[in-house]
Design a protein around this motif. Sequence first.
Motif, mmCIF file in Angstrom:
data_model
loop_
_atom_site.group_PDB
_atom_site.id
_atom_site.type_symbol
_atom_site.label_atom_id
_atom_site.label_comp_id
_atom_site.label_asym_id
_atom_site.label_seq_id
_atom_site.Cartn_x
_atom_site.Cartn_y
_atom_site.Cartn_z
ATOM 1 N N ARG A 29 -19.216 -8.795 -12.275
ATOM 2 C CA ARG A 29 -19.278 -7.417 -11.788
ATOM 3 C C ARG A 29 -18.282 -7.312 -10.647
ATOM 4 O O ARG A 29 -17.915 -8.317 -10.038
ATOM 5 N N TYR A 30 -17.856 -6.098 -10.322
ATOM 6 C CA TYR A 30 -16.825 -5.909 -9.307
ATOM 7 C C TYR A 30 -17.340 -5.039 -8.173
ATOM 8 O O TYR A 30 -18.077 -4.075 -8.405
ATOM 9 N N PHE A 31 -16.937 -5.414 -6.953
ATOM 10 C CA PHE A 31 -17.459 -4.788 -5.745
ATOM 11 C C PHE A 31 -16.327 -4.406 -4.805
ATOM 12 O O PHE A 31 -15.336 -5.122 -4.689
ATOM 13 N N CYS A 32 -16.503 -3.281 -4.146
ATOM 14 C CA CYS A 32 -15.522 -2.812 -3.173
ATOM 15 C C CYS A 32 -15.820 -3.504 -1.840
ATOM 16 O O CYS A 32 -16.849 -3.237 -1.217
ATOM 17 N N ILE A 33 -14.921 -4.380 -1.439
ATOM 18 C CA ILE A 33 -15.087 -5.078 -0.167
ATOM 19 C C ILE A 33 -14.798 -4.120 0.981
ATOM 20 O O ILE A 33 -15.498 -4.095 1.976
ATOM 21 N N PHE A 34 -13.756 -3.312 0.839
ATOM 22 C CA PHE A 34 -13.484 -2.255 1.802
ATOM 23 C C PHE A 34 -12.576 -1.214 1.177
ATOM 24 O O PHE A 34 -11.935 -1.449 0.153
ATOM 25 N N ARG A 35 -12.555 -0.069 1.816
ATOM 26 C CA ARG A 35 -11.744 1.076 1.392
ATOM 27 C C ARG A 35 -11.060 1.639 2.626
ATOM 28 O O ARG A 35 -11.682 1.764 3.688
ATOM 29 N N ASP A 36 -9.768 1.968 2.500
ATOM 30 C CA ASP A 36 -8.994 2.552 3.596
ATOM 31 C C ASP A 36 -8.380 3.869 3.151
ATOM 32 O O ASP A 36 -8.100 4.058 1.966
ATOM 33 N N VAL A 37 -8.160 4.767 4.100
ATOM 34 C CA VAL A 37 -7.441 6.021 3.842
ATOM 35 C C VAL A 37 -6.270 6.072 4.824
ATOM 36 O O VAL A 37 -6.352 6.692 5.878
ATOM 37 N N PRO A 38 -5.173 5.374 4.478
ATOM 38 C CA PRO A 38 -3.988 5.387 5.351
ATOM 39 C C PRO A 38 -3.219 6.688 5.171
ATOM 40 O O PRO A 38 -3.615 7.550 4.384
ATOM 41 N N ALA A 39 -2.112 6.831 5.850
ATOM 42 C CA ALA A 39 -1.246 7.994 5.626
ATOM 43 C C ALA A 39 -0.827 7.981 4.157
ATOM 44 O O ALA A 39 -0.442 6.944 3.625
ATOM 45 N N SER A 40 -0.922 9.120 3.500
ATOM 46 C CA SER A 40 -0.585 9.181 2.075
ATOM 47 C C SER A 40 0.921 9.044 1.868
ATOM 48 O O SER A 40 1.718 9.365 2.752
ATOM 49 N N ILE A 41 1.268 8.544 0.680
ATOM 50 C CA ILE A 41 2.675 8.443 0.305
ATOM 51 C C ILE A 41 2.852 9.041 -1.086
ATOM 52 O O ILE A 41 1.971 8.946 -1.931
ATOM 53 N N SER A 42 3.992 9.682 -1.297
ATOM 54 C CA SER A 42 4.327 10.227 -2.614
ATOM 55 C C SER A 42 5.201 9.214 -3.334
ATOM 56 O O SER A 42 6.271 8.848 -2.841
ATOM 57 N N VAL A 43 4.734 8.771 -4.499
ATOM 58 C CA VAL A 43 5.471 7.790 -5.286
ATOM 59 C C VAL A 43 6.111 8.527 -6.458
ATOM 60 O O VAL A 43 5.406 8.995 -7.351
ATOM 61 N N PRO A 44 7.439 8.657 -6.457
ATOM 62 C CA PRO A 44 8.102 9.385 -7.542
ATOM 63 C C PRO A 44 8.060 8.596 -8.848
ATOM 64 O O PRO A 44 7.851 7.381 -8.850
#
Length: 156
Positions: free
Chosen positions: A126-141
């Motif tokens: 099974r898979y678990f979220c160790i942590f989640r971050d919300v950094p400054a967003s970036i646009s990936v073309p």
Amino acid sequence: LLAIHFVLGSSGTMVDTDGVSQTIVVNSGNFFMTGTITDDTNGPVIGTGTTAVDITDTKLVTKIAHGVGAGQMQYAAAAGDAAVTIADPNATYLVSRNFNNNSGGTIVVAETGLYCRGYTSTPAARYFCIFRDVPASISVPDAGGCYVKYNLRITE
């Protein structure tokens, strides 16, 4: 997973990335967090969610799936250090991953996280979220890419 291994000693319960409560047992396959190529269930992951981080997060809000379709990105194999680096007073471990956008459009990456494998008593991975971050967003073309690198550190 840390509490299950170091405090509880043999098993414990936690919520996986599917939102299901799982009884996890101590197993040598736990803590595996360097997902293979195309694996969007394990290792560094990315998403488009902008919701603030909360201590109760069990997954990314809107994970970007592996693929080349609209809104998808290709997950390269994650890379991890061969061993933990000890340099008093720190113990560190680096894990990273590249992501390529071949979806035909721009994708805004707004959240990152680290998913880790654990095993149930069945046994089943099974898979678990160790942590989640919300950094400054970036646009990936389209035809572009991005890179996520986590430096995990424990300080005495």
